[in-house]
Design an enzyme around this catalytic site. Structure first.
Site, PDB file in Angstrom:
ATOM      1  N   ILE B 125      -6.550  -4.242   1.035  1.00 53.68           N
ATOM      2  CA  ILE B 125      -6.773  -3.845   2.662  1.00 53.68           C
ATOM      3  C   ILE B 125      -6.929  -2.485   2.788  1.00 53.68           C
ATOM      4  O   ILE B 125      -7.236  -2.501   4.082  1.00 53.68           O
ATOM      5  CB  ILE B 125      -5.374  -4.552   3.444  1.00 53.68           C
ATOM      6  CG1 ILE B 125      -4.192  -3.844   3.080  1.00 53.68           C
ATOM      7  CG2 ILE B 125      -5.192  -6.045   3.024  1.00 53.68           C
ATOM      8  CD1 ILE B 125      -2.983  -4.034   4.132  1.00 53.68           C
ATOM      9  N   GLU B 126      -7.031  -1.677   2.042  1.00 57.73           N
ATOM     10  CA  GLU B 126      -7.715  -0.449   2.355  1.00 57.73           C
ATOM     11  C   GLU B 126      -9.076  -0.182   1.901  1.00 57.73           C
ATOM     12  O   GLU B 126     -10.082  -0.525   2.644  1.00 57.73           O
ATOM     13  CB  GLU B 126      -6.628   0.700   1.677  1.00 57.73           C
ATOM     14  CG  GLU B 126      -5.109   0.398   2.207  1.00 57.73           C
ATOM     15  CD  GLU B 126      -4.119   1.574   2.004  1.00 57.73           C
ATOM     16  OE1 GLU B 126      -4.718   2.681   1.660  1.00 57.73           O
ATOM     17  OE2 GLU B 126      -3.146   1.363   1.845  1.00 57.73           O
TER      18      GLU B 126
END
Lengths: 334, 334
Positions: B125-126
């Site tokens: 998710i980064e």
């Protein structure tokens, strides 16, 4: 580095060019409109605004996110990613030398850099601000911007008009002169390889320069239909006609598939290609353009020569100081 | 600008301090580990990598996207936005002076800047890269990185280890000395206002400094439970306990709600506050900390004094040259 000579001199030096096409070097200064003369203060403010993600609803997307000045002035994506991971249908044009376009956006719907700068900020899938009033209200809460706008425009100067003027003033400094091509045209014959000269001649002979003319090789504001010719294989592969170009804005059937002629400057750095980013490499783009626009099938060697020439159009990128953005004490974005 | 005097001298000059707490100025150079001595070449390469969105799967998220060096070293959001608009549960810590943390991440799960730098790149998710092998493979296709890695580390040096070493070397240069607080501690008594001195005394007397000690006011690697005290109103409002901190990694119940003590340096610029970014303003954060950690109800005046002091911790941000990222001819991201 080199002196811009007269075109006649340049052509005489580039003796192998058989047609008298006027190749031009890139100016090192871009003209500014009368109502927005370039000043150091405006450029500095514009640079801050251009790199500030707080001009987006989520605080995550700056002009520079998609038009990256640390790279080739765009994002190497077929379409850009705006707030909340949204993507649109067009590929971000480079900001480098955009000052030498006389119309902006792929469909040329903005006449000036100032008008262009206003658009993405309030586009819901780009920077997602509800309105410029919201942008102005947010900027007014940031003390450092109060100071920077006052220095550039005088007292109580935080307005949409001034913000876009400052961004445009900054963009007018984003010029990449002194490419190998410029040196060659300026008289330095050894600046291009024999293959690049061959490619340059081909670009002229094939007729690419009937659109890609002028110092930025962008037709200086010219529109052109794309694609002109039909090709079932390419149509199925690239879907160029899904987007009606200028007609999407004007709603005039005569404008269907009309596009601004994009600059060829630094094109080696700005893959993928075309308004929808459908061609991944320069080789592919050159092949497609010859077929769709000129109805010509190029040999592998011709494509390689033209690509070699296009690689000579990468200019010198000015060194920039990183802006320090004025802080927003206590401000949060979500 | 000022001389770092001995703490005894500083305390003597700051005569109104009643408890002999050792306030310290921020060093201007960060110590580097033995296996990664800081060199100009590593810093330059690290700066490029740190600002390069091509270290993410989509080509849109750089380290700098969430830890913005043009701002307070983070993004002023409760949680950051990674690739494809995804958000996580924690607020990005500032990169400024991170060199003076002895553990990294909110939960302190990385012991070094080098180890920290490896994490977000492959976090789905980064920055969303599938693996560091993929990152290394991508970097190897970029000629400019081949050169920059060679200059920093020698031949055939594009590896995860060297990439994270370079990023860490760059981060060790991100130091903000010469805050009003530093000047005051260094002997320049007029550097703080009377209210800021009052706030400074309060921070000491209340016991904030039992954790927020050391030159970066971060306890130099200390962990602390947060929240310590229970408060039904705050629990309902802030949801601090939804995230178990270090225990999320260690799976050890004894580590539940243990967090790295964050730096107070530049805290005025890094709203919102706490690991989940739940407090929007410094006033709110100070009130909550006093209640949850020290079981103290502060008066409005006390909060204002402490906030005034915290504002004195904003340092001088070094001028940086904007990196020119090496181009990826023909490379596209999508």
């Amino acid at each position: 580095m080199f002196k811009i000579r007269s075109l006649v001199t340049a052509l005489a030096l580039a003796g192998s060019i058989s047609v008298a096409f006027a190749w031009e070097t890139l100016p090192t200064v871009a003209p500014a409109p009368e109502d927005n003369p370039t000043t150091a203060e405006k450029v500095e403010l514009g640079k801050m605004l251009y790199h500030d993600p707080r001009l987006s609803s989520t605080g995550t997307v700056a002009c520079a996110s998609c038009h990256n000045t640390m790279l080739g002035g765009e994002d190497n994506r077929p379409n850009s990613m705006g707030v909340n991971g949204q993507t649109g249908g067009r590929s971000a044009p480079t900001v480098w030398n955009a000052a030498f376009n006389t119309v902006q956006f792929w469909d040329g719907r903005a006449a000036t850099l100032e008008a262009q700068a206003a658009g993405p900020v309030t586009n819901p899938i780009e920077m997602g601000m509800k309105s410029w009033d919201d942008v102005v209200a947010r900027l007014k809460t940031i003390e450092g911007y109060q100071v920077a706008f006052e220095q550039a425009f005088g007292k109580d100067a935080i307005t949409q008009d001034n913000a876009t003027k400052a961004i445009a003033a900054y963009e007018r400094t984003l010029i990449t002169p002194n490419s190998a091509f410029d040196k060659y045209v300026g008289g330095e014959k050894s600046a291009l390889t024999a293959q690049q000269v061959k490619g340059m001649e081909l670009v002229e002979e094939l007729g690419c320069v009937s659109c890609h003319s002028g110092p930025a090789l962008n037709g200086a504001g010219m529109f052109q239909r794309f694609p002109i010719h039909s090709n079932a294989f390419f149509a199925a592969k690239y879907h160029f006609k899904d987007d009606k170009g200028l007609a999407e804005v004007s709603k005039n059937p005569a404008d269907e598939h009309l596009w601004k002629v994009p600059t060829l400057r630094n094109i080696a750095l700005t893959a993928p290609y075309f308004h929808n980013g459908a061609a991944k490499t320069l080789e592919e783009a050159v092949t497609v353009m010859a077929k769709m626009q000129l109805d010509k099938d190029l040999s592998k060697e011709q494509v390689a020569d033209i690509v070699a020439f296009l690689n000579s159009l990468t200019g010198e990128f000015p060194k920039q100081a990183m802006p320090t953005l004025p802080a927003t004490p206590g401000k949060t974005f979500n």
